[in-house]
Each structure stands twice: as C-alpha cells, then as structure tokens.
Design a protein around this motif. Structure first.
Motif, PDB file in Angstrom:
ATOM      1  N   GLU A  13       0.726  -0.984   0.120  1.00  0.00           N
ATOM      2  CA  GLU A  13       0.202  -0.108  -0.043  1.00  0.00           C
ATOM      3  C   GLU A  13       0.891   1.237   0.012  1.00  0.00           C
ATOM      4  O   GLU A  13       0.482   2.204  -0.687  1.00  0.00           O
ATOM      5  N   GLU A  14       1.937   1.359   0.623  1.00  0.00           N
ATOM      6  CA  GLU A  14       2.929   2.545   0.774  1.00  0.00           C
ATOM      7  C   GLU A  14       3.399   2.454  -0.762  1.00  0.00           C
ATOM      8  O   GLU A  14       3.663   3.924  -1.080  1.00  0.00           O
ATOM      9  N   VAL A  15       3.637   1.248  -1.320  1.00  0.00           N
ATOM     10  CA  VAL A  15       4.325   1.648  -2.604  1.00  0.00           C
ATOM     11  C   VAL A  15       3.294   2.060  -3.626  1.00  0.00           C
ATOM     12  O   VAL A  15       3.593   2.716  -4.551  1.00  0.00           O
ATOM     13  N   ILE A  16       2.068   1.717  -3.518  1.00  0.00           N
ATOM     14  CA  ILE A  16       1.104   2.306  -4.438  1.00  0.00           C
ATOM     15  C   ILE A  16       1.037   3.653  -4.152  1.00  0.00           C
ATOM     16  O   ILE A  16       0.921   4.507  -5.409  1.00  0.00           O
ATOM     17  N   TYR A  17       0.988   4.287  -2.867  1.00  0.00           N
ATOM     18  CA  TYR A  17       0.969   5.723  -2.698  1.00  0.00           C
ATOM     19  C   TYR A  17       2.392   6.384  -3.438  1.00  0.00           C
ATOM     20  O   TYR A  17       2.084   7.456  -3.924  1.00  0.00           O
ATOM     21  N   LEU A  63       4.239   5.383  -5.734  1.00  0.00           N
ATOM     22  CA  LEU A  63       4.095   5.403  -7.467  1.00  0.00           C
ATOM     23  C   LEU A  63       3.220   6.686  -7.731  1.00  0.00           C
ATOM     24  O   LEU A  63       3.303   7.304  -8.942  1.00  0.00           O
ATOM     25  N   TRP A  64       2.142   6.887  -7.115  1.00  0.00           N
ATOM     26  CA  TRP A  64       1.056   7.590  -7.529  1.00  0.00           C
ATOM     27  C   TRP A  64       1.344   9.125  -7.272  1.00  0.00           C
ATOM     28  O   TRP A  64       0.921   9.938  -8.116  1.00  0.00           O
ATOM     29  N   HIS A  65       1.734   9.219  -6.037  1.00  0.00           N
ATOM     30  CA  HIS A  65       2.024  10.620  -5.517  1.00  0.00           C
ATOM     31  C   HIS A  65       3.587  11.039  -5.742  1.00  0.00           C
ATOM     32  O   HIS A  65       3.738  12.276  -5.077  1.00  0.00           O
ATOM     33  N   ARG A  66       4.613  10.190  -5.772  1.00  0.00           N
ATOM     34  CA  ARG A  66       5.871  10.367  -6.003  1.00  0.00           C
ATOM     35  C   ARG A  66       6.449  10.725  -4.490  1.00  0.00           C
ATOM     36  O   ARG A  66       7.336  11.614  -4.205  1.00  0.00           O
ATOM     37  N   LYS A  67       5.831  10.444  -3.549  1.00  0.00           N
ATOM     38  CA  LYS A  67       6.218  10.334  -1.995  1.00  0.00           C
ATOM     39  C   LYS A  67       5.766   9.198  -1.207  1.00  0.00           C
ATOM     40  O   LYS A  67       4.616   8.879  -1.641  1.00  0.00           O
ATOM     41  N   LEU A  68       6.393   8.895  -0.200  1.00  0.00           N
ATOM     42  CA  LEU A  68       6.005   7.997   0.663  1.00  0.00           C
ATOM     43  C   LEU A  68       4.765   8.690   1.530  1.00  0.00           C
ATOM     44  O   LEU A  68       4.866   9.829   1.835  1.00  0.00           O
ATOM     45  N   ALA A  93       5.919  -4.248  -8.463  1.00  0.00           N
ATOM     46  CA  ALA A  93       4.997  -3.054  -8.934  1.00  0.00           C
ATOM     47  C   ALA A  93       5.160  -2.078 -10.162  1.00  0.00           C
ATOM     48  O   ALA A  93       4.289  -1.805 -10.767  1.00  0.00           O
ATOM     49  N   ASP A  94       6.420  -1.730 -10.285  1.00  0.00           N
ATOM     50  CA  ASP A  94       6.887  -1.143 -11.406  1.00  0.00           C
ATOM     51  C   ASP A  94       8.189  -1.432 -12.034  1.00  0.00           C
ATOM     52  O   ASP A  94       8.889  -1.918 -11.263  1.00  0.00           O
TER      53      ASP A  94
END
Length: 372
Positions: A42-46, A48-53, A181-182
């Motif tokens: 879930e942290e990784v999703i955030y 990748l989408w927001h460019r920050k932890l 994830a990417d």
C-alpha cells in the motif's frame, strides 16, 4: 532512418516513477532493496501515484479507499459463469473482466484528473477481487468477499483460500507485490501508455496492458518456470534436463533480462523467500532444484535469474494455482500501470513511431482480368 528492433535502448519519454540505472531499480528514487525489506505494498502504491511515501493519515486514507472499492459489480461476477471455464486462462478472464468493469463505472469516460484518480483507486481495489473470484468460481466455489480489516496482501490470500493467511505467507506475498509493482517502460507499461496517449480511458489502458503481460516473454514466464520445475520433478533429474535443453539451444525461462547486465536486483529477495517457504511446507526440492538450475544456466550461459524465476516456487509454496501466477503479476503491476497512465495524461503526446519500409518499390495496379 536508424532501425532499432524491439526499441531496445530507445528513450521514448521522461518519467519520474521508476528508474533502472547501473542494474539498480528504484521507485521514485527509493532503492528496491530498501522497499522490499521495509515497505508495505500500500505504501508503494501511494509512492508511485504521488511520488512520495505517505504519512500515517495518508496511508490510512488510501487503505480505506481501497477497502471501500474492492467489491465487484454483480454483473461482473455473473459474467464469469458465461466463460468456458475448463478452457479459459485466468489472464484472458482478467482481461475481459477489466474491460467489462468499464461498462459499470459512471465515470469511465470522464477525463479530469480527479475522476481519473478515483478510477485508479477502483481498479487497483478490484483487480485482486477479480482474480480470486474467478479462481474460486471455476472450481465450483463461491467467491469470498474482501475484508476491510486485512492488508492488501493478506486480503488477496484470504479471498483466494477463504482462510486467514499465516504471517509468513503475508510477508512473502507483500514482498512479491512490492517487487513487481513497476519496472520503467516494460512492454505492458509501454502498451498502456501508447493506448491512453490517444486519450482513451483508463479501463482501455489497463486492458491493453493485461493483454501485453499475458505473453510468455513478459508476465507468463513465472508460470513457465513452474511448469519446467514440475517436469523435472526431482533434484536428481535437474542437471540432465537442463543440459539437454541447453544442448538443443532451447530457452530456459526465468533467466536473463534485456535491461540488466549483472542480474535482476529483485531476484535475491524472492530467492530467500523461496528457501523459507519451501522448507516450511516440507517441499525443499523446489528451492534446491531452482538453485541447481541457477548454477548451471548462470555458469554455462552467464545468465543470472530474473524476478520470475524464484517467484514461481514462492507462489507454489503459497498454494496458488500455477496459471494464477501471471494474474498475480497483474495485481501488483496495476499500481505501476496506473501511475504511468496518470503521468501520460499529465503531459500527453500521441505516441506514433515510424517504420522503415522494406517491401517492394512503386508498383502499378493491374486489373484483375489481366493478372496471371
């Protein structure tokens, strides 16, 4: 024109999502080794989408959004009964179901950033529910509804088996999700970006990406690895089997990678999980066979294993059907696909390369009655 087959080494765009430099993979500048050991998916999703932890409150909000959107429309569940269950591959079912999802999303064709982000949440939340529901329905079992109190990794394993998973299983599966994830402009991600660069919708982009991932030269490699291990059957048969393949110049799946010169940095994490899990399940032969194959292929061909190689025995040890390995890849990679789709929309330009024509020269049309 200079022709580069397979676009190898061609830089097609700029991106702030992930990078592969000197055999080091990073997500938004964070080394994959750091994330694999410490981060939740879930942290990784955030990230990748927001460019920050995320902060704690941001992560809690994302978790809540994913939990609230994990259920599938009844029409999608009912549609599974129309598939030729005995024949259809789960990747084909996933591709069809994701496309079908778009029909039941009232915002499917809304293209403002806020609507696209909401659709990204819905897709990320529903992909694991699609995979697990289909996996159960094809066996004559009822789908298991997602739980809001479980992590992303735990919820997938729970929906697949109907039982709350053990901690070691959740740890292994979370690690696999983080690692997959990417991966910069891989084939499926590039496919997604080409698709949405026409300003097509997110559902079209993810459907196109799933179609690209389905191929054995991309996401299907881990399923092929487990098929190979099953054919070998024992550590005693390993050397003769692999050396015969090498002598016949047959491809050994799970080895080598176009963008890594000295080995895939993700492989070592799944190697460790494979050792732990196969020992725990009382089937250490899968790990031992894998390490022996690695010794032979790397020694003979100088090809180190990639992320697919050890993920096969990890997923097998978690009791996952072999033909679900690639859909699981899609469950994780959806996070990266969505990040790239959103980035493409932010600064879009139609992707339209050229081809170097090598066919016949100028020809003249001849009426059909005069053709010999």
């Amino acid at each position: 024109m200079t022709v580069t087959r397979g676009l190898e080494g061609v830089v097609a765009t700029t991106s702030s999502i992930s990078s592969i430099i000197d055999d080091t993979l990073t997500y938004v500048g964070y080394n994959i080794d750091d994330l694999a050991v410490n981060a939740s998916f879930e942290e990784v999703i955030y990230l990748l989408w927001h460019r920050k932890l995320p902060t704690l409150s941001e992560l809690e909000e994302l978790n809540q959004q994913l939990a609230e959107n994990a259920d599938l429309p009844k029409e999608v569940l009912d549609h599974f009964s129309m598939y030729p269950i005995e024949k259809v591959h789960p990747m084909a079912a996933l591709r069809t179901a994701v496309s079908l999802l778009g029909l039941y999303d009232e915002e499917a064709d809304k293209m403002d950033p806020e609507a696209n982000y909401r659709k990204a949440i819905r897709l990320q939340a529903k992909i694991p529910t699609i995979v697990t529901a289909f996996a159960r329905i094809r066996k004559g079992l009822a789908p298991v509804s997602p739980r809001k109190d479980l992590s992303f990794a735990a919820n997938f394993l729970y929906m697949l088996s109907g039982e709350e998973p053990k901690e070691i299983a959740v740890e292994a599966f979370n690690k696999a999700l983080v690692l997959h994830a990417d991966h910069e402009l891989n084939a499926s991600t590039f496919t997604a970006r080409v698709c949405v660069a026409t300003l097509s919708d997110i559902y079209s982009g993810i459907t196109a990406a799933i179609g690209a991932l389905k191929g054995p030269l991309h996401g299907g490699a881990n399923e092929a690895v487990m098929k190979m291990l099953s054919e070998i059957g024992s550590i005693e048969n390993t050397e003769s089997y692999i050396r015969e393949k090498l002598a016949n110049k047959e491809k050994i799946m799970g080895f080598g990678h176009r963008v890594y010169q000295n080995g895939d940095p993700r492989a070592k994490h799944l190697r460790l999980m494979s050792e732990k899990l196969t020992k725990l399940t009382g089937e250490p032969q899968w790990y031992k066979m894998s390490t022996r194959i690695e010794e032979i292929v790397t020694g003979e061909k100088n090809l180190p294993p990639n992320v697919d190689f050890y993920s096969a025995s990890v997923y097998h040890s978690l009791g996952i059907d072999h033909d679900l390995f690639t859909p699981i890849f899609a469950v994780s990679r959806t996070s990266g696909w969505l990040a790239h789709i959103l980035e493409q929309y932010e600064n879009n330009r139609l992707i339209r390369p050229r081809a170097d024509y090598i066919g016949p020269g100028m020809q003249r049309y001849i009426p059909i009655v005069q053709r010999g």
